[in-house]
Design a protein around this motif. Structure first.
Motif, PDB file in Angstrom:
ATOM      1  N   PHE A  88       4.527   6.024  -6.067  1.00 55.96           N
ATOM      2  CA  PHE A  88       5.802   5.721  -5.399  1.00 55.96           C
ATOM      3  C   PHE A  88       5.557   5.260  -3.970  1.00 55.96           C
ATOM      4  CE2 PHE A  88       9.245   7.319  -2.650  1.00 55.96           C
ATOM      5  CZ  PHE A  88      10.318   6.580  -3.149  1.00 55.96           C
ATOM      6  N   ASP A  89       4.614   5.904  -3.277  1.00 54.85           N
ATOM      7  CA  ASP A  89       4.329   5.540  -1.893  1.00 54.85           C
ATOM      8  C   ASP A  89       3.760   4.133  -1.761  1.00 54.85           C
ATOM      9  OD1 ASP A  89       5.243   7.964  -0.963  1.00 54.85           O
ATOM     10  OD2 ASP A  89       3.262   8.891  -0.875  1.00 54.85           O
ATOM     11  N   LEU A  90       3.249   3.576  -2.868  1.00 55.24           N
ATOM     12  CA  LEU A  90       2.713   2.213  -2.838  1.00 55.24           C
ATOM     13  C   LEU A  90       3.788   1.150  -2.998  1.00 55.24           C
ATOM     14  CD1 LEU A  90      -0.440   2.751  -5.087  1.00 55.24           C
ATOM     15  CD2 LEU A  90      -0.474   2.087  -2.670  1.00 55.24           C
ATOM     16  N   LEU A  91       4.988   1.548  -3.380  1.00 57.07           N
ATOM     17  CA  LEU A  91       6.039   0.568  -3.660  1.00 57.07           C
ATOM     18  C   LEU A  91       6.559  -0.086  -2.379  1.00 57.07           C
ATOM     19  CD1 LEU A  91       7.998   2.459  -6.430  1.00 57.07           C
ATOM     20  CD2 LEU A  91       7.145   0.116  -6.644  1.00 57.07           C
ATOM     21  N   ALA A  92       6.720  -1.403  -2.447  1.00 53.98           N
ATOM     22  CA  ALA A  92       7.312  -2.157  -1.354  1.00 53.98           C
ATOM     23  C   ALA A  92       8.839  -2.063  -1.428  1.00 53.98           C
ATOM     24  CB  ALA A  92       6.875  -3.617  -1.445  1.00 53.98           C
ATOM     25  N   PRO A  93       9.544  -2.289  -0.323  1.00 49.20           N
ATOM     26  CA  PRO A  93      11.010  -2.318  -0.381  1.00 49.20           C
ATOM     27  C   PRO A  93      11.485  -3.303  -1.444  1.00 49.20           C
ATOM     28  CG  PRO A  93      10.268  -2.336   1.898  1.00 49.20           C
ATOM     29  CD  PRO A  93       9.034  -2.490   1.045  1.00 49.20           C
TER      30      PRO A  93
END
Length: 318
Positions: A224-229
């Motif tokens: 999840f922390d790797l997801l871009a806006p």
């Protein structure tokens, strides 16, 4: 007929070979001579007695998916169905056996040229993977991270995302599994058991646009922390033993959409058929990583729980 019985909850050893009366199709039903039975991770949880939406009550014959040939039909059912090669859900139980009786509307005919074992491997996993790719709307150029990418659903997600034009990051546990991922179409294959795996993804891809979460727990949180806006995430499994901890509020704060497919039965059937048709046409390749004879269902469950499996695990019945 030969069957596997679950008479009490517990470890794999509670799956005991035995016999059961041959089932007879009633009105609106058909009987299938089972060649292969599907095994899912959910069934290992059912056997252990863990609480959840799919809890079962012993004694019963487990198994919710089979492939074989229709050999008889009940009253008011078209006798022309006899002889059809089909895959079918069983309604929640009865699959680990030589014969299964299901509603006449349940079986799906297997396309010509597609072996029954490959069709069974796609019954649940192909339907799920196809549905998930539609749910998040994979687009050309998307950076797509697939957790548990060497698993039954995961390897199909890698294939489908690559076919849609995405750049695919396959994440799996251990070198044996990671080495398989480029063959499915992964552009980057990562071992989540190695420290710094997320930094490697960020360094090589700059982040991701889509996460297919089949592990849950800490792996889901890291992905999840790797997801871009503007990213999308869908959770479909809990191989870690816990669902994804991501809350709707956390997703909103990051401008991430948490997709939650809610698909009516008729569309699930259509997804299954699409997966079967893709496989028959050579566009989708299910990986049958291991297979066990019916009597060794306990060994199959043990292998799944030990994370010693890749792709799909089947019971060969006949």
């Amino acid at each position: 007929m030969r069957a596997i019985w679950l008479r009490e909850f517990g470890g794999p050893e509670v799956l005991v070979p035995g016999t059961a009366p041959d089932p007879t199709p009633g009105p609106g039903q058909v009987s299938i001579d089972v060649a292969h039975a599907n095994i899912t991770f959910v069934e290992t949880q059912q056997r252990s007695g863990r609480p959840g939406p799919f809890r079962v009550t012993p004694p019963l014959i487990p198994g919710n998916g089979v492939g074989g040939v229709i050999t008889s039909v009940g009253p008011d059912v078209d006798p022309a169905l006899v002889g059809n090669r089909v895959v079918s859900s069983t309604g929640g139980s009865g699959g680990y056996a030589e014969r299964a009786v299901v509603d006449a509307a349940a079986p799906i005919e297997v396309p010509t040229g597609l072996p029954l074992d490959k069709a069974v491997a796609l019954l649940a996993d192909g339907r799920t993977a196809t549905m998930l790719v539609d749910a998040v709307g994979v687009r050309p150029g998307d950076r797509v991270l697939v957790e548990a990418a060497a698993g039954g659903v995961g390897n199909l997600l890698v294939q489908l995302a690559a076919r849609a034009g995405a750049r695919v990051i396959g994440v799996a546990g251990g070198p044996r599994k990671v080495d398989l991922l480029p063959g499915f179409g992964a552009d980057l294959a990562v071992d989540y058991r190695r420290p710094g795996w997320a930094e490697r993804v960020r360094n090589e891809m700059g982040g991701v646009d889509v996460v297919f979460d089949g592990v849950g727990g800490d792996i889901a949180a890291t992905a999840f922390d790797l997801l871009a806006p503007g990213g999308r995430m869908v959770s479909f499994g809990l191989a870690s033993g816990a669902w994804s901890p991501i809350s709707p509020e956390a997703a909103t704060a990051r401008q991430v959409t948490l997709a939650r497919p809610d698909v009516p039965p008729e569309r699930l059937r259509a997804y299954t058929w699409r997966a079967l048709a893709d496989a028959a046409a050579g566009r989708l390749r299910p990986l049958i990583g291991q297979r066990f004879p019916l009597e060794r269902a306990a060994d199959a469950h043990a292998a799944i729980e030990a994370r010693a499996t890749v792709g799909k695990t089947l019971l060969d019945v006949s």
